[in-house]
Design a protein around this motif. Sequence first.
Motif, PDB file in Angstrom:
ATOM      1  N   GLU A 189       0.997  -1.107  -0.117  1.00 38.19           N
ATOM      2  CA  GLU A 189       0.006  -0.091   0.041  1.00 38.19           C
ATOM      3  C   GLU A 189       0.954   1.346  -0.051  1.00 38.19           C
ATOM      4  O   GLU A 189       0.637   2.129  -0.734  1.00 38.19           O
ATOM      5  CB  GLU A 189      -0.919  -0.083   1.072  1.00 38.19           C
ATOM      6  N   GLY A 190       2.086   1.124   0.762  1.00 34.14           N
ATOM      7  CA  GLY A 190       2.735   2.463   0.652  1.00 34.14           C
ATOM      8  C   GLY A 190       3.643   2.630  -0.360  1.00 34.14           C
ATOM      9  O   GLY A 190       3.598   3.806  -0.880  1.00 34.14           O
ATOM     10  N   ARG A 194       2.041   1.660  -3.483  1.00 32.77           N
ATOM     11  CA  ARG A 194       1.119   2.286  -4.233  1.00 32.77           C
ATOM     12  C   ARG A 194       0.973   3.751  -4.221  1.00 32.77           C
ATOM     13  O   ARG A 194       1.048   4.318  -5.131  1.00 32.77           O
ATOM     14  CB  ARG A 194       0.082   1.384  -3.986  1.00 32.77           C
ATOM     15  N   ASP A 195       0.964   4.096  -3.124  1.00 34.68           N
ATOM     16  CA  ASP A 195       0.517   5.603  -2.575  1.00 34.68           C
ATOM     17  C   ASP A 195       1.655   6.518  -3.360  1.00 34.68           C
ATOM     18  O   ASP A 195       1.612   7.723  -3.765  1.00 34.68           O
ATOM     19  CB  ASP A 195       0.223   5.957  -0.978  1.00 34.68           C
ATOM     20  N   HIS A 196       3.053   6.098  -3.070  1.00 35.11           N
ATOM     21  CA  HIS A 196       4.115   7.041  -3.777  1.00 35.11           C
ATOM     22  C   HIS A 196       4.302   6.646  -5.017  1.00 35.11           C
ATOM     23  O   HIS A 196       4.492   7.832  -5.655  1.00 35.11           O
ATOM     24  CB  HIS A 196       5.309   6.457  -2.678  1.00 35.11           C
ATOM     25  N   ALA A 239       1.534   9.041  -6.660  1.00 36.21           N
ATOM     26  CA  ALA A 239       1.772  10.319  -6.448  1.00 36.21           C
ATOM     27  C   ALA A 239       2.759  10.721  -7.413  1.00 36.21           C
ATOM     28  O   ALA A 239       2.940  11.853  -7.955  1.00 36.21           O
ATOM     29  CB  ALA A 239       2.149  10.448  -4.915  1.00 36.21           C
TER      30      ALA A 239
END
Length: 219
Positions: free
Chosen positions: A206-207, A209-211, A214
Amino acid sequence: MTRAARTPRTSNSAGVIAERLRTSIRDGGLLPGTRLVQEKLATELKVSRIPLREAMHTLAAEGLIEVRPQRGMVVAELSHGEIAELFELRLQMEPHLADEIVRGCRDRDIDELQDLADEMRRQGGDSAGRASLNYEFHRRIYALSERRLTLRFVDQLLHLVEPYSRRWARSGHDLDRIDDEHQRMVDALRDRDAAALRHVITAHVEGARDHVMAAQRGE
């Protein structure tokens, strides 16, 4: 056993060439959108064109290469939505390997993973070195599940997403969190705690994915 069956694959075999191309795409040697000219690649790789063509068709079937009108074969470029879909698939597959990973791991496997985690921390912001170590860390930890078919798909997902993960990794952001999560995976294996391993794998993907998403948006 026949003589042919005993003969190892050479550097000119389609399988070996395909792996070399996968590695080059994963490590950033061949960037998304790069046009692949068979004659030029054959010269650079010092291989014959027939097994190279077979290797390229293998990678096309895996989604790493695509055929475009007027341009021929190019390294696949994924849309924002397709990258998000890759991470959705990773979240559906990787955390669910935790029980089998814990059952399959041995002390020496944990020690090898610890060595990789330690080396990644020492590498710091060297994105090229970290990328290879990160892939090796995840490949090894998931291989402990011995889920052969699942591993084939997970490996394909890792190869597809890595070129985009590297763009974010070059920024050097959040390395401490990544290193801490790798360590928590190793600790969960030492404790034989499948629930903890499942939790940290989920948080890790998840981390990422988010980065990555972004970075794709230019944030």
